[in-house]
Scaffold this motif. Structure first.
Motif, short mmCIF file in Angstrom:
data_model
loop_
_atom_site.label_atom_id
_atom_site.label_comp_id
_atom_site.label_asym_id
_atom_site.label_seq_id
_atom_site.Cartn_x
_atom_site.Cartn_y
_atom_site.Cartn_z
N ALA A 129 -38.21 -66.92 17.82
CA ALA A 129 -37.88 -67.45 16.41
C ALA A 129 -38.06 -66.18 15.44
CB ALA A 129 -39.01 -68.34 16.19
N GLY A 130 -39.05 -65.26 15.51
CA GLY A 130 -39.15 -64.21 14.68
C GLY A 130 -37.72 -63.34 14.68
N SER A 131 -37.03 -63.11 15.97
CA SER A 131 -35.90 -62.25 16.20
C SER A 131 -34.55 -63.08 15.41
CB SER A 131 -35.49 -62.11 17.24
OG SER A 131 -36.57 -61.59 17.91
N TYR A 132 -34.73 -64.55 15.60
CA TYR A 132 -33.67 -65.52 14.94
C TYR A 132 -33.70 -65.26 13.44
CZ TYR A 132 -31.51 -70.00 13.93
OH TYR A 132 -30.37 -70.73 13.47
N PHE A 133 -34.99 -65.35 12.84
CA PHE A 133 -35.13 -65.37 11.29
C PHE A 133 -34.67 -64.09 10.89
CE2 PHE A 133 -38.62 -68.69 11.81
CZ PHE A 133 -37.82 -69.46 11.54
N PHE A 145 -32.57 -65.95 1.58
CA PHE A 145 -32.15 -67.05 1.57
C PHE A 145 -33.12 -68.30 1.66
CE2 PHE A 145 -30.70 -70.31 4.84
CZ PHE A 145 -29.83 -71.17 3.86
N ALA A 146 -33.96 -67.72 2.85
CA ALA A 146 -35.04 -68.88 2.70
C ALA A 146 -35.85 -69.17 1.92
CB ALA A 146 -35.75 -68.23 4.24
N ARG A 147 -36.23 -68.24 0.97
CA ARG A 147 -36.99 -68.58 -0.04
C ARG A 147 -36.36 -69.49 -1.02
NH1 ARG A 147 -39.05 -62.73 -0.26
NH2 ARG A 147 -41.15 -62.73 0.72
N ARG A 148 -35.18 -69.19 -1.44
CA ARG A 148 -34.48 -70.27 -2.24
C ARG A 148 -34.40 -71.60 -1.75
NH1 ARG A 148 -28.85 -69.29 -4.65
NH2 ARG A 148 -27.98 -68.80 -2.22
N ARG A 149 -34.02 -71.68 -0.45
CA ARG A 149 -34.01 -72.86 0.31
C ARG A 149 -35.53 -73.48 0.15
NH1 ARG A 149 -35.23 -74.32 5.14
NH2 ARG A 149 -34.07 -75.96 6.16
N ALA A 187 -47.19 -69.65 9.63
CA ALA A 187 -46.58 -68.47 9.80
C ALA A 187 -45.44 -68.47 8.80
CB ALA A 187 -46.32 -68.14 11.22
N PHE A 188 -44.55 -69.44 8.87
CA PHE A 188 -43.49 -69.40 7.96
C PHE A 188 -43.67 -69.36 6.41
CE2 PHE A 188 -39.45 -71.32 6.18
CZ PHE A 188 -38.68 -70.65 6.86
N ASP A 189 -44.62 -70.03 6.21
CA ASP A 189 -45.23 -70.11 4.99
C ASP A 189 -45.65 -68.68 4.34
OD1 ASP A 189 -45.40 -73.02 3.60
OD2 ASP A 189 -47.16 -71.98 2.73
N LEU A 190 -46.49 -68.18 5.26
CA LEU A 190 -47.03 -66.88 4.88
C LEU A 190 -45.88 -65.63 4.77
CD1 LEU A 190 -50.31 -67.03 7.16
CD2 LEU A 190 -49.98 -67.22 4.54
N TRP A 191 -45.02 -66.04 5.86
CA TRP A 191 -43.66 -64.88 5.87
C TRP A 191 -42.91 -64.81 4.73
CZ3 TRP A 191 -38.39 -66.24 7.19
CH2 TRP A 191 -37.63 -65.26 7.53
N LEU A 192 -42.93 -66.18 3.98
CA LEU A 192 -42.18 -66.16 2.60
C LEU A 192 -42.68 -66.04 1.44
CD1 LEU A 192 -39.77 -69.41 3.52
CD2 LEU A 192 -39.21 -66.76 3.57
N ALA A 193 -44.36 -65.87 1.43
CA ALA A 193 -45.33 -65.67 0.28
C ALA A 193 -44.62 -64.31 -0.16
CB ALA A 193 -46.49 -65.53 1.11
#
Lengths: 188, 188
Positions: free
Chosen positions: B90-94, B100-104, B157-163
């Motif tokens: 998933a990490g490689s995919y992201f 973009f992910a933050r706006r979304r 993890a997704f949440d923290l990644w976008l922090a």
DNA sequence: GTCTATAGGGCGATAGAC
DNA sequence: GTCTATCGCCCTATAGAC
């Protein structure tokens, strides 16, 4: 006797579940529900913000029960132990409503919107448990990790509890899953 | 040149995200989105089953990526290790779609319906991972437990990644959380 | 309690590509 | 001819506004 039949909310809830079982959630309009309860659609929306909520209102009490139990654990217990205690409280809360819970589960399983609503209720519960853990001095990330993991166990335990042939109490199933989880995790 | 501008779906997606940022999800009608994309509302619904889905279609590819990675782990690895591998994929995919992910994320965070939809996508992902684990011979309950727990880590993890201020890759964050979880669990 | 906008589905028409 | 993407118009139910 008052001017209206008492317990409008209860009648709406009962009527809704009956109709959802009889002819599915999609095929039931809010007007149908209100009619069976002897009310109007407008009145339905004064008690429930939307059609789905008629199956979910009441989850605040479960949430309060679990948060209270978590906060009353003695100082110094680990995050997972506190979560396990909250799960035990949920078991007492559920008691023997399996028959009702099964009908409700079947209705929810058949409809995507209802499944979505169920998930967000559980997410709220998870957030509340995380808050409660943080309030007890547990590191914020650890609190969320424990709460989310706990809710994963909760979901699965609830599912198993309603499975055919299952006779254990909810909290016994949850405790068993927590034990299995502990054996699973160290591998990482 | 065909009769129509190409990539109707892409245009609808872009228009939708723009409008949701400009004036919120609720204040944007499907007709607004279609108009900006040079189409009609009826056409919108041919591509997306409902208004919410315009922000979520595409998650099947992430799911496939993770399931494939999980299935390709060597025989005999533990359930949690297999899940950790899927998380790495998933990490490689992201990659670097953080902006973009933050706006979304901001759009989704502001609306309850969108949060519900996000949760059901993650629940589907969890179910797929559990299926894949079971396919590899892991006990059904253990598979669901590992998948659900893995998704709990995924969400966080997704949440923290976008922090704000976070600079690590998604998979590094996820791996760190899995390690913390392992330390958390034995307490039960 | 009434009134209304929007979501979302059904069905048919149209205009290209092949 | 078929297949496919688009549009048009009709409809109902939800849910919010007044």
């Amino acid at each position: 006797m008052g001017r209206w039949e008492p317990d409008a909310v209860g009648r709406l809830r009962t009527a809704a579940l009956e109709l959802f079982v009889e002819r599915s959630y999609e095929q039931t309009t809010v007007a149908d529900i209100a009619e069976r309860a002897g009310l109007t659609a407008r009145t339905f929306f004064r008690h429930f913000p939307d059609k789905r909520e008629v199956l979910f209102q009441g989850s605040e009490r479960l949430e309060q029960t679990m948060v209270d139990a978590l906060l009353q654990t003695p100082d110094g217990v680990s995050a997972m132990t506190a979560v396990a205690t909250a799960m035990g409280a949920a078991g007492s809360y559920f008691g023997d409503i399996q028959a009702f819970a099964r009908r409700r589960r079947d209705v929810i399983a058949m409809n995507a919107e209802l499944r979505e609503r169920e998930l967000i209720k559980l997410a709220k519960l998870s957030a509340s448990l995380a808050d409660a853990l943080a309030q007890r001095g547990i590191d914020a990330i650890e609190a969320r990790l424990a709460a989310e993991t706990g809710m994963a166990v909760f979901r699965l335990a609830f599912d198993l509890w309603l499975a055919d042939g299952e006779h254990r109490r909810f909290d016994a199933i949850a405790a068993d899953l927590l034990r299995r989880l502990a054996r699973l995790a160290p591998g990482a």
